[in-house]
Scaffold this motif. Structure first.
Motif, mmCIF file in Angstrom:
data_model
loop_
_atom_site.group_PDB
_atom_site.id
_atom_site.type_symbol
_atom_site.label_atom_id
_atom_site.label_comp_id
_atom_site.label_asym_id
_atom_site.label_seq_id
_atom_site.Cartn_x
_atom_site.Cartn_y
_atom_site.Cartn_z
ATOM 1 N N PRO A 229 43.676 -24.938 -16.635
ATOM 2 C CA PRO A 229 42.995 -24.815 -18.206
ATOM 3 C C PRO A 229 41.794 -24.549 -18.070
ATOM 4 O O PRO A 229 41.006 -25.634 -18.103
ATOM 5 N N MET A 230 41.181 -23.327 -18.273
ATOM 6 C CA MET A 230 39.853 -23.100 -18.131
ATOM 7 C C MET A 230 38.993 -23.534 -19.335
ATOM 8 O O MET A 230 37.805 -23.795 -19.271
ATOM 9 N N GLY A 231 39.607 -23.277 -20.439
ATOM 10 C CA GLY A 231 38.906 -23.700 -21.719
ATOM 11 C C GLY A 231 38.585 -25.189 -21.594
ATOM 12 O O GLY A 231 37.512 -25.286 -22.135
ATOM 13 N N GLN A 232 39.489 -26.099 -21.397
ATOM 14 C CA GLN A 232 39.151 -27.108 -21.130
ATOM 15 C C GLN A 232 38.023 -27.618 -20.133
ATOM 16 O O GLN A 232 37.247 -28.391 -20.476
ATOM 17 N N PHE A 233 37.968 -26.821 -19.072
ATOM 18 C CA PHE A 233 37.053 -26.911 -18.113
ATOM 19 C C PHE A 233 35.617 -26.778 -18.824
ATOM 20 O O PHE A 233 34.733 -27.713 -18.634
ATOM 21 N N TYR A 234 35.199 -25.867 -19.447
ATOM 22 C CA TYR A 234 34.226 -25.309 -19.756
ATOM 23 C C TYR A 234 33.833 -26.142 -21.033
ATOM 24 O O TYR A 234 32.661 -26.741 -21.197
ATOM 25 N N ALA B 35 19.095 -30.102 -27.430
ATOM 26 C CA ALA B 35 19.972 -31.156 -26.851
ATOM 27 C C ALA B 35 21.553 -30.907 -27.515
ATOM 28 O O ALA B 35 22.483 -31.349 -27.076
ATOM 29 N N ALA B 36 21.680 -30.463 -28.666
ATOM 30 C CA ALA B 36 22.670 -30.087 -29.755
ATOM 31 C C ALA B 36 23.563 -29.126 -29.053
ATOM 32 O O ALA B 36 24.858 -29.239 -29.271
ATOM 33 N N LEU B 37 22.788 -27.986 -28.796
ATOM 34 C CA LEU B 37 23.632 -26.657 -28.669
ATOM 35 C C LEU B 37 24.661 -26.834 -27.520
ATOM 36 O O LEU B 37 25.778 -26.603 -27.890
ATOM 37 N N PRO B 38 24.700 -27.638 -26.408
ATOM 38 C CA PRO B 38 25.840 -27.717 -25.391
ATOM 39 C C PRO B 38 26.964 -28.616 -26.141
ATOM 40 O O PRO B 38 28.153 -28.083 -25.926
ATOM 41 N N PHE B 39 26.472 -29.423 -26.824
ATOM 42 C CA PHE B 39 27.724 -30.239 -27.719
ATOM 43 C C PHE B 39 28.385 -29.220 -28.693
ATOM 44 O O PHE B 39 29.499 -29.217 -28.747
ATOM 45 N N LEU B 40 27.459 -28.344 -29.627
ATOM 46 C CA LEU B 40 28.188 -27.649 -30.467
ATOM 47 C C LEU B 40 28.971 -26.475 -29.866
ATOM 48 O O LEU B 40 29.964 -26.220 -30.209
ATOM 49 N N GLY B 41 28.461 -26.132 -28.585
ATOM 50 C CA GLY B 41 29.054 -24.865 -27.925
ATOM 51 C C GLY B 41 30.225 -25.306 -27.050
ATOM 52 O O GLY B 41 31.272 -24.494 -26.715
ATOM 53 N N ALA B 42 30.463 -26.631 -26.961
ATOM 54 C CA ALA B 42 31.512 -27.115 -26.433
ATOM 55 C C ALA B 42 33.021 -26.870 -27.071
ATOM 56 O O ALA B 42 34.059 -26.790 -26.528
ATOM 57 N N VAL B 43 32.703 -26.758 -28.358
ATOM 58 C CA VAL B 43 34.071 -26.113 -29.259
ATOM 59 C C VAL B 43 34.555 -24.957 -28.751
ATOM 60 O O VAL B 43 35.706 -24.759 -28.848
ATOM 61 N N PHE B 44 33.663 -23.980 -28.574
ATOM 62 C CA PHE B 44 34.166 -22.510 -28.487
ATOM 63 C C PHE B 44 34.982 -22.278 -27.063
ATOM 64 O O PHE B 44 36.003 -21.570 -27.328
ATOM 65 N N PRO B 45 34.687 -22.609 -25.839
ATOM 66 C CA PRO B 45 35.669 -22.652 -25.053
ATOM 67 C C PRO B 45 37.119 -22.845 -25.127
ATOM 68 O O PRO B 45 38.065 -22.143 -24.951
ATOM 69 N N ALA B 46 37.088 -24.026 -25.702
ATOM 70 C CA ALA B 46 38.447 -24.462 -26.087
ATOM 71 C C ALA B 46 39.179 -23.488 -26.982
ATOM 72 O O ALA B 46 40.428 -23.500 -26.988
#
Lengths: 119, 957
Positions: free
Chosen positions: B105-110, B7-18
């Motif tokens: 802005p693709m980083g934002q999108f991901y 459950a946490a992985l997508p939230f943690l990963g959300a930092v990286f694209p940006a």
């Protein structure tokens, strides 16, 4: 003694509220100060009154102590109320210096002139 | 992999694209893809256990007092949805990489996409309904960001707002419903709730809870009459539509209905609300979809229709209908996501999504055509594709359903819906790909690069394979999920296969398909009729409702919050007085149990001074200077009263605060008018006076009554008295309470004080940055100025007193723990010592000698207090636990050393800094050029030194 304290609290409250209901900044600040005294004494008195019994422990003999808890509460309240008074004074002063007007109420004209409104 | 981590992985990963978008779009996309893949892989690890029917759990008590636990569980249902969310998420991440243009802005999108993904995974894995609600709201918020991703498009912004308003308010209703449900059961854990079917359904609150929860589900899953937001959300980029509006977000409502099915379903209320809503939605969505020219709008309404279908099946309340519903969820996710991606490809490559401007693309875009036609025919429900299987099962179920004694209503309407469904699917194929090639395409159509068609192609392969061999491919999954939904009971007999013999469902399918073809041939004429019909336009209604609400709230705000502060004050005070009167009139007052203390002469004199001064302030308050003098009298008497009444600490604090407050008020009066003009009318003054007197009587009476009675319950003061020395190592109980027992409160307080000082500083900065400064420089003082601004006597006196005052401060500080005193009082005394220098020798003189900033003093104070508190952690004690011991250094007497004194140092510094910063800021208003005098009593030993050295020295300072 209790009657003296209670009546003093009553008079301070009444005077404070009367001044808070005035329409200029300075009397409102005065009113808040008076109300602060009233509230602090009120809180202090909830620990009941005692003479010659400060809450400083005596190592040598058993003596009565007054209630320390309201005192600690009021001590911080006194200092915080200084901070509050200072902030209000500053707001009042800035408002007066910026607009040359020390009314506390916005008039209908003020809301029309207020910047940032769509109208 | 732990469920927490999934459950946490997508939230943690959300930092990286940006962050990684600076390294390029591929880096951002790969980071998003890798995160999703990890979570996906973590999910698959649990697959064998889940398929055996086990429930994987992970529990963590978050706020047990509220029943809010971070409990996760993974059963069949959660597994299926998590599989869809993460699996289709991966495909969407791939697709979006090629779909979005260089300007987006693709980083934002991901980042948004991963946030959304995390919220969705959270919903389906939650084992606590409060936790589920948090994730539920998170999906509303993150989908708002995704739908409004193209911020420059007004449709995007409006669509995002509409989606948020509808799903958000549904979410609010659902919170209420869930709380009722939790109250009925006495637990917020889903696993407990799901065991209590009888309890819930027999509760009188069952119906309200059901309706509120269903409101949340229906708004989220775009059920009639809340379906209108979904088509408007199509303003989002196509990857978003494909993800949110085919596979995930709109399915959240279905998920919840399925999740709650064991305890909520099976009643008449459930059947009539859910099945009817689903049926109506299915029909309306299908009819509207046929007449939409925008490809995505067609798909949006078709999605509405299919969501209605699943809702209806869940509403039937039979186990076999649940199987059909689950099967259709899988099938719909595959073909609809593929269709959305196909629509996106067509839009991307031809420049339009308008069906009326398309046609004849089958040779120009053969790959897209193949993908599109398979997915669309599955949507139409043709064999041998997967859409056919679940549609057959649905039709079969409708035949067995009676609605208000009518055997024909449900199957009849379902047939009509299926017919329209076939018609719009054929239209998608026929009017886009078939027909003559056109000359006027917006752009030259051709097949897209592989990156764009790979994801939909993968999905249509699934469509075909599931259709051909469903029992092997998805049979076990459907069985596991279905038994999870129905609460682990035995599944009824069913078989997932293409040929069931000549059943009513088959005849209905044939009718629907042929009817659909026929309807499509009439489309041109039907379209004219449809456009001529008056139809309610949802957006217009929605906008009108929102506008009316806005007007209403603005009216309330304007009426209540009109800027007349004296009115707020009088309402507040009158209300408080009324409350006090109510309490007095309805309550009972006990007997007097204490004997009043005798009133001696000196207190009576003090009382007369205080009351006299207070009344005089009221009388003379227009003369502001005089009222300040009088208020000083009041403050003095109050501190004397504290001293008399056994509160030496309070007396010391009060009198030092009194001094700084007076200086503050005097300084401010320097700039304010000296008189208060009359501007209240006489009746108003009488009204105010009456309220004040009543309030004063009430307060005085209350405290009088209180003081003459003993405590109703034993207080905790005894504990403090008993433990002050033993536990805190100090005999001044008030100080020990401040720095030890209630140290955390004191810590908060010095922070507040520091913030107040910083506010004052910031206000000064901003006001002095405006034209106020020039006004101040040119202003004439109220009173004639003294010829000698810094009188000799005063300068000498204050400078002599400075070290003495500092000594007193230190003395007061160090004795604080055992005798009256402490950090607060010491801070105030030292501040007064500094202020004396400001007053006697002038602001400029003082500021030149100031070696540090008061901001820093405040900061150090707070930091030292915090560090002392943290120190306790290193000894395995809670924050701010103090310790003490005794030290003997000959020839000194043995003395005590408590960590509380470090904390008190922090208090001291914070108070000193705050007082100084406040008064220092105010003094800056008075600054005038040339105030620094060359030769006042300025005994600067460097004055006679050689000039260059002097220069050096100044630079150092």
């Amino acid at each position: 003694m209790e009657a003296l304290v209670a009546s003093a609290v009553g008079v301070l409250t009444a005077a404070g509220i009367f001044l808070i209901l005035r329409r200029r900044t300075f009397p409102v600040i005065l009113g808040l100060s008076l109300l602060t005294y009233a509230v602090n004494v009120f809180l202090f008195a909830t620990g009941r009154l005692a003479l010659d019994a400060p809450a400083v422990l005596n190592k040598y003999k058993d003596v009565p102590y007054t209630d320390p808890l309201p005192q600690a509460l009021v001590l911080t309240a006194i200092v915080i109320s200084f901070g509050m008074t200072a902030v209000i004074v500053m707001i009042a002063l800035s408002a007066y210096l910026s607009s040359k007007d020390d009314h506390i109420d916005m008039t209908a004209q003020d809301s029309v002139d207020a910047p940032g409104e769509d109208a | 992999m732990s469920l927490f981590l999934i459950a946490a992985l997508p939230f943690l990963g959300a930092v990286f694209p940006a962050l990684l978008i600076r390294a390029g779009r591929n880096a951002a996309a790969s980071a998003a893809g890798l995160t999703s893949f990890l979570a996906f892989a973590g999910l698959l690890i649990h697959a064998p256990a889940v398929m055996r029917g086990e429930v994987v759990t992970a529990r963590f008590d978050w706020i047990p007092g509220l029943g809010l636990n971070a409990n996760f569980m993974l059963d069949g249902l959660g597994f299926l949805f998590a599989l869809l969310i993460l699996g289709i998420g991966l495909l969407i991440i791939l697709y979006a990489r090629f779909y979005l243009s260089r300007e987006d802005p693709m980083g934002q999108f991901y980042t948004y996409l991963l946030l959304f993904q995390g919220a969705m995974v959270g919903i389906v894995l939650s084992d606590n309904i409060l936790l589920l609600l948090i994730f539920w709201e998170l999906t509303s918020l993150s989908s708002f960001l995704l739908i409004g991703y193209w911020k420059h498009l007004p449709e995007g912004r409006q669509g995002a707002r509409m989606a948020l308003a509808v799903t958000g308010s549904g979410g609010l209703a659902m919170i209420a419903g869930m709380l009722i449900l939790g109250n009925i059961v006495g637990s917020y854990d889903l696993s407990v709730i799901l065991q209590n079917k009888e309890l819930i359904q027999s509760s009188p609150h069952y119906l309200p809870a059901l309706i509120l929860i269903l409101l949340g589900c229906f708004t989220k899953s775009a059920q009639f009459p809340f379906h209108f937001w979904l088509p408007h959300a199509m303003a989002a980029p196509t990857p978003v539509s494909a993800y949110l509006h085919s596979a995930t977000m709109v399915k959240a409502g279905l998920f919840l209905m399925a999740r709650m099915w064991p305890v909520l379903a099976g009643t008449d209320a459930w059947f009539y609300i859910v099945a009817t809503t689903g049926l109506v939605t299915m029909l309306i969505g299908a009819v509207i979809a046929l007449f939409k020219d925008d490809l995505k709008a067609l798909l949006a309404f078709s999605t509405v229709s299919h969501l209605g279908l699943v809702t209806m099946l869940l509403g039937f309340g039979t186990k076999i209908a649940v199987v059909a519903a689950i099967f259709h969820i899988i099938n719909h996710a595959t073909f609809k996501a593929a269709l959305f991606m196909t629509a996106g490809i067509i839009d991307h490559e031809t420049g339009t999504r308008d069906i009326k401007r398309l046609g004849g693309l089958r040779h120009l875009m053969p790959i897209t055509f193949t993908i599109g036609i398979i997915a669309a025919l599955s949507m139409a429900g043709l064999p041998p594709l997967n859409g056919f299987l679940s549609k057959e099962m649905m039709l079969e179920e409708t035949v067995h359903t009676t609605w208000l004694n009518s055997h024909y209503l449900v199957p009849g309407l379902a047939l009509v819906a299926a017919l329209f469904s076939a018609a719009y699917s054929f239209r998608f194929v026929g009017h886009v790909f078939f027909g003559p090639e056109r000359e006027d395409y917006a752009a030259h159509p051709h097949d897209p690069p592989v990156g764009l068609w790979l994801a939909p192609a993968f999905l249509v392969v699934l469509v075909v394979l599931i259709g051909l061999n469903s029992a092997v491919l998805v049979g076990p999954l459907v069985a596991t999920v279905s038994s999870a939904v129905i609460g682990g009971e035995k599944l009824p007999y069913y078989s997932l296969k293409l040929w069931h013999g000549f059943t009513p469902a088959l005849y209905m399918s044939v009718v629907a398909t042929l009817g659909g073809l026929f309807l499509l041939s009439l489309h041109r004429r039907a379209d004219h009729v449809w456009n001529a019909l008056p139809r309610p336009e949802a957006k217009v209604i929605f906008d009108a409702v929102i506008a009316a609400l806005t007007r209403f709230s603005r009216w309330i705000t304007d009426e209540l919050h009109n800027g007349v502060i004296s009115r707020y004050a009088i309402i507040l005070i009158a209300f408080t007085v009324g409350l006090g009167y109510y309490a007095y009139a309805t309550g009972t007052i006990g007997l007097e149990t204490r004997v009043p203390l005798p009133a001696q002469t000196i207190p009576i004199i003090g009382w007369i001074c205080l009351v006299g001064a207070t009344l005089a302030i009221m009388w003379f308050h227009r003369n502001r200077l005089l009222s300040l003098v009088l208020i000083g009298v009041v403050g003095l008497i109050v501190s004397m009263a504290f001293n008399y009444l056994s509160a030496p600490d309070l007396a010391l604090t009060q009198i030092s605060v009194e001094v700084v407050t007076m200086i503050l008020l005097l300084l401010s009066l320097n700039f304010l008018p000296t008189e208060t003009p009359w501007d209240s009318t006489a009746p108003r003054r009488w009204r105010d006076a009456a309220i004040s007197v009543v309030a004063g009587l009430g307060t005085g009476g209350l405290i009088y009554a209180l003081m003459l009675r003993d405590f109703a319950f034993p207080t905790i003061s005894e504990f403090h008295l008993a433990n002050s020395y033993k536990g805190g190592g100090g005999t001044n109980v008030v100080n020990v309470i401040l720095v030890d027992f209630r140290g955390f409160d004191t810590f908060g307080e010095i922070i507040v004080l520091g913030i107040a000082a910083l506010i004052i500083f910031a206000l000064t900065e901003s006001v002095l940055g405006t034209n106020v400064r020039s006004y101040l420089l040119n202003r004439k003082p109220h009173w004639p100025q003294s010829g000698d601004a810094h009188p000799l006597m005063m300068v000498v006196a204050t400078r002599v007193m400075m070290p003495i005052a500092l000594m007193v401060g230190a003395y007061i500080f160090f004795r604080g723990h055992n005798q009256p005193g402490g950090g607060f009082i010491a801070g105030l005394i030292v501040a007064i010592a500094y202020l004396m220098q400001y007053m006697a020798s002038g602001y400029t003189w003082a500021i030149e000698r100031q070696r540090f900033y008061y901001h820093g003093t405040i900061g150090w104070g707070v930091l030292i207090a915090a560090a002392t508190g943290l120190g306790a952690w290193f000894n395995d004690r809670p924050f701010l636990t103090s310790d003490f011991g005794y030290i003997h250094w000959p020839p000194l007497e043995e003395f005590e050393w408590a960590t509380a004194i470090l904390f008190d140092t922090g208090v001291f510094l914070a108070v000193l800094g705050a007082v100084m910063l406040a008064l220092d800021s105010l003094s800056r208003f008075a600054w005038q050029p040339g105030m620094a005098q060359e030769h006042p009593m300025d005994i600067n030993p460097l004055r006679d030194a050689p000039p260059d050295e002097d220069q050096d020295e100044k630079e150092h300072a």
